[in-house]
Design a protein around this motif. Structure first.
Motif, PDB file in Angstrom:
ATOM      1  N   GLU A 161       0.830  -1.201   0.000  1.00 19.87           N
ATOM      2  CA  GLU A 161       0.000   0.000   0.000  1.00 19.87           C
ATOM      3  C   GLU A 161       0.866   1.254   0.000  1.00 19.87           C
ATOM      4  N   GLU A 162       0.383   2.304  -0.677  1.00 22.08           N
ATOM      5  CA  GLU A 162       1.064   3.590  -0.606  1.00 22.08           C
ATOM      6  C   GLU A 162       0.783   4.225   0.756  1.00 22.08           C
ATOM      7  N   VAL A 163       1.795   4.896   1.313  1.00 16.60           N
ATOM      8  CA  VAL A 163       1.642   5.523   2.622  1.00 16.60           C
ATOM      9  C   VAL A 163       1.956   7.005   2.513  1.00 16.60           C
ATOM     10  N   ASP A 164       1.256   7.777   3.327  1.00 20.11           N
ATOM     11  CA  ASP A 164       1.476   9.218   3.417  1.00 20.11           C
ATOM     12  C   ASP A 164       2.322   9.496   4.651  1.00 20.11           C
ATOM     13  N   PRO A 165       3.290  10.401   4.561  1.00 19.70           N
ATOM     14  CA  PRO A 165       4.118  10.695   5.744  1.00 19.70           C
ATOM     15  C   PRO A 165       3.302  11.035   6.976  1.00 19.70           C
ATOM     16  N   GLU A 166       2.164  11.684   6.792  1.00 18.86           N
ATOM     17  CA  GLU A 166       1.346  12.082   7.937  1.00 18.86           C
ATOM     18  C   GLU A 166       0.665  10.893   8.609  1.00 18.86           C
ATOM     19  N   ASP A 167       0.571   9.788   7.890  1.00 19.17           N
ATOM     20  CA  ASP A 167      -0.068   8.601   8.458  1.00 19.17           C
ATOM     21  C   ASP A 167       0.898   7.736   9.263  1.00 19.17           C
ATOM     22  N   LEU A 168       2.174   8.060   9.202  1.00 17.46           N
ATOM     23  CA  LEU A 168       3.180   7.286   9.927  1.00 17.46           C
ATOM     24  C   LEU A 168       3.196   7.748  11.373  1.00 17.46           C
ATOM     25  N   ASP A 169       2.910   6.826  12.301  1.00 11.03           N
ATOM     26  CA  ASP A 169       2.799   7.191  13.707  1.00 11.03           C
ATOM     27  C   ASP A 169       3.625   6.252  14.570  1.00 11.03           C
ATOM     28  N   ALA A 170       3.326   6.227  15.867  1.00 13.79           N
ATOM     29  CA  ALA A 170       4.117   5.441  16.811  1.00 13.79           C
ATOM     30  C   ALA A 170       4.082   3.945  16.504  1.00 13.79           C
ATOM     31  N   GLY A 171       3.110   3.505  15.724  1.00 12.20           N
ATOM     32  CA  GLY A 171       3.050   2.094  15.370  1.00 12.20           C
ATOM     33  C   GLY A 171       4.292   1.616  14.631  1.00 12.20           C
ATOM     34  N   VAL A 172       4.971   2.527  13.955  1.00 10.67           N
ATOM     35  CA  VAL A 172       6.207   2.150  13.265  1.00 10.67           C
ATOM     36  C   VAL A 172       7.222   1.595  14.256  1.00 10.67           C
ATOM     37  N   GLY A 173       7.208   2.118  15.469  1.00  4.33           N
ATOM     38  CA  GLY A 173       8.186   1.708  16.472  1.00  4.33           C
ATOM     39  C   GLY A 173       7.937   0.341  17.076  1.00  4.33           C
ATOM     40  N   GLN A 174       6.823  -0.302  16.737  1.00  5.24           N
ATOM     41  CA  GLN A 174       6.488  -1.579  17.368  1.00  5.24           C
ATOM     42  C   GLN A 174       7.165  -2.780  16.726  1.00  5.24           C
ATOM     43  N   THR A 175       7.689  -2.603  15.509  1.00 11.26           N
ATOM     44  CA  THR A 175       8.399  -3.707  14.848  1.00 11.26           C
ATOM     45  C   THR A 175       9.142  -3.150  13.646  1.00 11.26           C
ATOM     46  N   MET A 176       9.813  -4.014  12.902  1.00  8.91           N
ATOM     47  CA  MET A 176      10.523  -3.579  11.706  1.00  8.91           C
ATOM     48  C   MET A 176       9.547  -3.328  10.563  1.00  8.91           C
ATOM     49  N   ALA A 219       9.176 -15.209 -18.662  1.00 10.39           N
ATOM     50  CA  ALA A 219       8.690 -13.896 -18.238  1.00 10.39           C
ATOM     51  C   ALA A 219       7.299 -13.644 -18.808  1.00 10.39           C
ATOM     52  N   VAL A 220       6.438 -13.050 -17.981  1.00 12.30           N
ATOM     53  CA  VAL A 220       5.064 -12.744 -18.380  1.00 12.30           C
ATOM     54  C   VAL A 220       4.746 -11.318 -17.956  1.00 12.30           C
ATOM     55  N   ARG A 221       4.293 -10.521 -18.892  1.00 18.89           N
ATOM     56  CA  ARG A 221       3.836  -9.154 -18.597  1.00 18.89           C
ATOM     57  C   ARG A 221       2.407  -9.216 -18.075  1.00 18.89           C
ATOM     58  N   ILE A 222       2.142  -8.451 -17.006  1.00 22.59           N
ATOM     59  CA  ILE A 222       0.827  -8.448 -16.360  1.00 22.59           C
ATOM     60  C   ILE A 222       0.226  -7.058 -16.497  1.00 22.59           C
ATOM     61  N   ASP A 223      -0.886  -6.953 -17.198  1.00 18.17           N
ATOM     62  CA  ASP A 223      -1.557  -5.663 -17.408  1.00 18.17           C
ATOM     63  C   ASP A 223      -2.952  -5.697 -16.791  1.00 18.17           C
ATOM     64  N   GLY A 224      -3.455  -4.502 -16.514  1.00 15.62           N
ATOM     65  CA  GLY A 224      -4.839  -4.369 -16.087  1.00 15.62           C
ATOM     66  C   GLY A 224      -5.052  -4.196 -14.605  1.00 15.62           C
ATOM     67  N   SER A 225      -3.984  -4.168 -13.803  1.00 16.52           N
ATOM     68  CA  SER A 225      -4.170  -4.025 -12.362  1.00 16.52           C
ATOM     69  C   SER A 225      -4.620  -2.611 -12.024  1.00 16.52           C
ATOM     70  N   PRO A 226      -5.766  -2.454 -11.356  1.00 23.70           N
ATOM     71  CA  PRO A 226      -6.236  -1.119 -10.987  1.00 23.70           C
ATOM     72  C   PRO A 226      -5.556  -0.563  -9.742  1.00 23.70           C
ATOM     73  N   GLY A 227      -4.716  -1.356  -9.088  1.00 25.70           N
ATOM     74  CA  GLY A 227      -4.043  -0.915  -7.865  1.00 25.70           C
ATOM     75  C   GLY A 227      -2.583  -1.310  -7.875  1.00 25.70           C
ATOM     76  N   LEU A 228      -1.898  -0.966  -6.779  1.00 25.90           N
ATOM     77  CA  LEU A 228      -0.468  -1.227  -6.697  1.00 25.90           C
ATOM     78  C   LEU A 228      -0.150  -2.712  -6.684  1.00 25.90           C
ATOM     79  N   ASP A 229      -0.907  -3.490  -5.935  1.00 25.49           N
ATOM     80  CA  ASP A 229      -0.606  -4.906  -5.726  1.00 25.49           C
ATOM     81  C   ASP A 229      -1.499  -5.743  -6.635  1.00 25.49           C
ATOM     82  N   TRP A 230      -0.927  -6.225  -7.746  1.00 26.58           N
ATOM     83  CA  TRP A 230      -1.742  -6.928  -8.739  1.00 26.58           C
ATOM     84  C   TRP A 230      -2.340  -8.211  -8.197  1.00 26.58           C
ATOM     85  N   ARG A 231      -1.793  -8.754  -7.115  1.00 26.11           N
ATOM     86  CA  ARG A 231      -2.311 -10.011  -6.566  1.00 26.11           C
ATOM     87  C   ARG A 231      -3.735  -9.875  -6.047  1.00 26.11           C
ATOM     88  N   ARG A 232      -4.210  -8.652  -5.876  1.00 24.42           N
ATOM     89  CA  ARG A 232      -5.578  -8.431  -5.390  1.00 24.42           C
ATOM     90  C   ARG A 232      -6.612  -8.459  -6.508  1.00 24.42           C
TER      91      ARG A 232
END
Length: 320
Positions: free
Chosen positions: A188-203, A227-240
């Motif tokens: 998932e894409e993350v916004d700097p403002e969304d990064l909070d203390a939860g980052v400190g709980q693990t790597m 090799a196979v080209r994968i097209d058509g993904s509406p989001g970052l993670d094509w596995r979804r």
């Protein structure tokens, strides 16, 4: 006449990728023994003797008995976790499962003369994302700027400097909601403002988002690349979005092919499933390599299965 030596397929019952390879081996009349270590000791038993001559013994499943010293190759796929008999309390069950893991698991990883695709210990070493990142960069693959940290300020600084950035889990651990339903942590894409203390709980792993026009899945089997080209993904993670995708086989650029082979050599792998992002200039940006990735849904699945069957059927041929 001496019976031909079998291929041992270590996996769970529900494994479509293994099924494709087993079907190809059966078509070639190569004997196959399928084993899930999680069935031990309920429906699997093993007896092994080790002396000056090495390991000699037998494993019995519900349907057959196999001499372990006669196994020609091992296809290590997706076995379930080692288990304990039902009815034991928590501590006893944990102890029995660990004994099974290091006992049966150690036996299956030490079969004399067997060719592994891949050896389970090689798989485990190659699953660590930091080691993957270092190896990919050293081998000449194009790796997006990446940060590993548990410090929120460092994460925010990285996101501000290299944004947009994405978050990637370091390992696909089991995770379930309050109802016991399995959940997946996607890229998932993350916004700097969304990064909070939860980052400190693990790597955490943060990476600059690739401005891609398509994704690429490259499956390597020894020296053969698919090799196979994968097209058509509406989001970052094509596995979804499997239902939205289209797949087109394509050639692998020579520089990427060399780097992929060097990567496999680094981890002593015969097989690897590589993921790339393709940008508008035609550059391949490396994301990760799953040393045990699936392929059964790809349009080149039959070719990959044949390449794997070659590895398993002819272990004495030149191989990685």
């Amino acid at each position: 006449m001496t019976a031909p030596s079998p291929v041992l397929v270590v996996t769970q019952l529900d494994d479509a990728t293994a099924d494709v390879v087993i079907a190809e081996l059966c078509r070639r009349e190569v004997p196959v023994v399928r084993l899930d270590p999680a069935d031990f000791p309920d429906s699997v038993s093993v007896t092994v003797r080790v002396d000056g001559g090495g390991l000699v013994g037998e494993v019995r499943t519900a349907t057959r008995a196999t001499a372990l010293e006669g196994v020609r190759s091992v296809y290590w796929r997706r076995p379930r976790p080692y288990a304990a008999p039902a009815g034991l309390d928590t501590q006893d069950a944990r102890w029995c499962a660990e004994q099974a893991r290091y006992g049966l698991g150690g036996i299956l990883a030490a079969l004399p003369g067997a060719h592994y695709v891949n050896h389970p210990w090689r798989n485990r070493a190659a699953e660590h994302k930091p080691a993957q990142l270092v190896a990919a960069a050293r081998c000449g693959l194009r790796v997006p700027p990446t940060l590993l940290t548990n410090e929120v300020e460092q994460a925010r600084r990285f996101a501000a400097e290299y944004g947009p950035v994405v978050y990637k889990p370091l390992y696909n651990s089991d995770y379930a909601d309050d109802r016991g339903q399995s959940l997946t942590v996607w890229v998932e894409e993350v916004d700097p403002e969304d990064l909070d203390a939860g980052v400190g709980q693990t790597m955490h792993l943060f990476q600059q988002r690739v401005d891609k026009v398509a994704d690429i899945r490259l499956t390597a089997v020894g020296d053969r690349l698919f090799a196979v080209r994968i097209d058509g993904s509406p989001g970052l993670d094509w596995r979804r979005y499997y239902d939205d995708l289209s797949y087109t086989p394509l050639d692998t650029p020579p520089d990427v092919a060399k780097a992929v082979h060097d990567y496999l050599t680094t981890f002593h792998l015969t097989y690897g499933a590589f993921d790339f992002g393709l940008d508008a200039a035609g550059r391949w940006h490396w994301y990760e390599c799953n040393p045990n990735g699936q392929f059964a849904w790809l349009p080149v699945a039959d070719q990959i299965a044949a390449a794997l069957a070659d590895q398993l059927q002819y272990p004495d041929r030149d191989r990685r």
